[in-house]
Design an enzyme around this catalytic site. Sequence first.
Site, short mmCIF file in Angstrom:
data_model
loop_
_atom_site.label_atom_id
_atom_site.label_comp_id
_atom_site.label_asym_id
_atom_site.label_seq_id
_atom_site.Cartn_x
_atom_site.Cartn_y
_atom_site.Cartn_z
N ASN A 9 0.82 -1.77 0.27
CA ASN A 9 0.05 -0.35 -0.12
C ASN A 9 0.73 0.78 0.00
O ASN A 9 1.33 1.41 0.72
CB ASN A 9 -0.84 0.00 1.38
CG ASN A 9 -1.59 0.90 1.65
OD1 ASN A 9 -1.50 1.70 0.44
ND2 ASN A 9 -2.45 1.22 2.59
N TRP A 10 1.22 1.99 -1.46
CA TRP A 10 1.77 2.83 -0.97
C TRP A 10 1.54 3.97 -0.40
O TRP A 10 1.94 5.16 -0.30
CB TRP A 10 2.01 3.37 -2.52
CG TRP A 10 3.41 2.18 -3.27
CD1 TRP A 10 3.21 1.12 -2.82
CD2 TRP A 10 3.80 2.07 -4.68
NE1 TRP A 10 4.06 0.28 -4.06
CE2 TRP A 10 3.84 1.27 -5.18
CE3 TRP A 10 3.11 3.38 -6.14
CZ2 TRP A 10 4.46 0.85 -6.36
CZ3 TRP A 10 4.26 2.74 -7.10
CH2 TRP A 10 4.75 1.64 -7.53
N LYS A 11 0.15 4.53 0.13
CA LYS A 11 -0.45 5.90 -0.09
C LYS A 11 -0.30 6.74 -0.66
O LYS A 11 -0.24 6.50 -1.57
CB LYS A 11 0.20 5.84 1.84
CG LYS A 11 -0.33 4.47 2.49
CD LYS A 11 -0.39 4.46 4.44
CE LYS A 11 -0.31 3.01 4.75
NZ LYS A 11 -0.01 3.37 6.32
N HIS A 94 -9.32 1.36 4.50
CA HIS A 94 -8.50 1.82 5.39
C HIS A 94 -7.98 3.03 6.52
O HIS A 94 -9.29 3.88 6.64
CB HIS A 94 -6.97 2.38 4.90
CG HIS A 94 -5.63 2.43 5.49
ND1 HIS A 94 -5.27 2.97 5.57
CD2 HIS A 94 -4.44 0.99 5.15
CE1 HIS A 94 -3.97 2.43 6.76
NE2 HIS A 94 -3.72 1.74 5.14
N GLU A 96 -6.78 4.77 8.21
CA GLU A 96 -5.57 6.31 7.58
C GLU A 96 -7.09 6.65 6.66
O GLU A 96 -7.39 8.13 7.39
CB GLU A 96 -4.99 6.18 6.51
CG GLU A 96 -3.69 5.98 7.54
CD GLU A 96 -3.05 5.41 6.69
OE1 GLU A 96 -2.85 5.60 5.46
OE2 GLU A 96 -1.79 5.15 7.33
N GLU A 166 -5.24 -4.97 10.85
CA GLU A 166 -4.08 -3.62 11.20
C GLU A 166 -4.52 -3.10 11.84
O GLU A 166 -5.60 -2.28 12.33
CB GLU A 166 -3.91 -2.60 9.56
CG GLU A 166 -3.89 -3.49 8.22
CD GLU A 166 -3.49 -2.61 7.80
OE1 GLU A 166 -1.87 -2.59 5.96
OE2 GLU A 166 -3.95 -1.52 7.00
N GLY A 233 3.12 -1.22 4.29
CA GLY A 233 3.04 0.24 3.59
C GLY A 233 4.54 0.48 3.51
O GLY A 233 4.93 0.45 3.02
N GLY A 234 5.18 1.45 4.57
CA GLY A 234 6.23 1.85 4.32
C GLY A 234 7.54 0.87 3.46
O GLY A 234 8.78 1.66 2.79
P1 13P Z 1 2.73 0.30 7.43
O1 13P Z 1 3.46 -0.98 6.81
O2 13P Z 1 3.86 1.90 7.05
O3 13P Z 1 2.84 0.53 9.56
O4 13P Z 1 1.47 0.50 7.17
C1 13P Z 1 1.05 -0.98 7.14
C2 13P Z 1 -0.36 -0.07 6.58
O5 13P Z 1 -1.11 0.34 6.46
C3 13P Z 1 -0.85 -1.04 5.11
O6 13P Z 1 -1.71 -0.68 4.46
#
Ligand code: 13P
Length: 251
Positions: A9-11, A94, A96, A166, A233-234
Amino acid sequence: MRKPIIAGNWKMNKTPSEAKELVTALKPLVKGASCDVVVCVPAVDFAAVKEAAKGSSIKLGAQNVHFKESGAYTGELSAKMLKECGVDYVVIGHSERRQYFGETDETVNLRVKACVAAGMTPIICVGEKKEQREAGYTNALVSYQTLIALEGLTDKEVAKAVIAYEPVWAIGTGLVATDEQANETIGVIRKAIAGKYGKATANKTRIQYGGSMNPKNVKGLMAQSEIDGGLIGGASLKAEDFSKVVGFDKE
Ligand code: 13P
């Protein structure tokens, strides 16, 4: 047996040229992966990613979808639009989006239904906040979030859907749920699905873990019986890191 699925998930990261660079670098590194590999990218990157991923098994994912077919919804994207761009998976609900953009369990359900109706696979995110875990609400909360998100889907559609557990406190914090914590909560989610859709269906639904998953902790998490993959994510923003997560079963 459920096929593992590792999704990035590149956000809100990567311009189209950066997306092209990342996927081009990723391609040879994930060749022969034993799991499904997905990158969920900003919509402006769809074309670049699709082009760069040609000839590989990397699938294209989006990070949200609107639930209406069309109309006066400035800034939104419909399921039909995503589908025509070659999107196969859509991250829905998600934390966020729930936290910053007011998404509710009800709109998550509407988005899931629109996504499935268009022939794409939803990656439905559920998870508790730190204070909810501490108060003992985790199991009830994730069960509720999961069932309401799936409401209206057939057994077959539920079997094909992907759930991402998550824990909000583990996202982007470097705090990762222990292997046992993640496995236990994912087991609870599967039980909730079984209670409504039957065991056979629940045993097919893939449930990922997400939250600070990286090349170092992926092996331990993936060794757990209930964990079918990861939403990253990261660590999905660098080809080498992401490819190591994808290759969790290799040395
Ligand atoms: P991180 O791997 O950066 O903690 O993010 C997880 C995430 O929200 C994937 O959707």
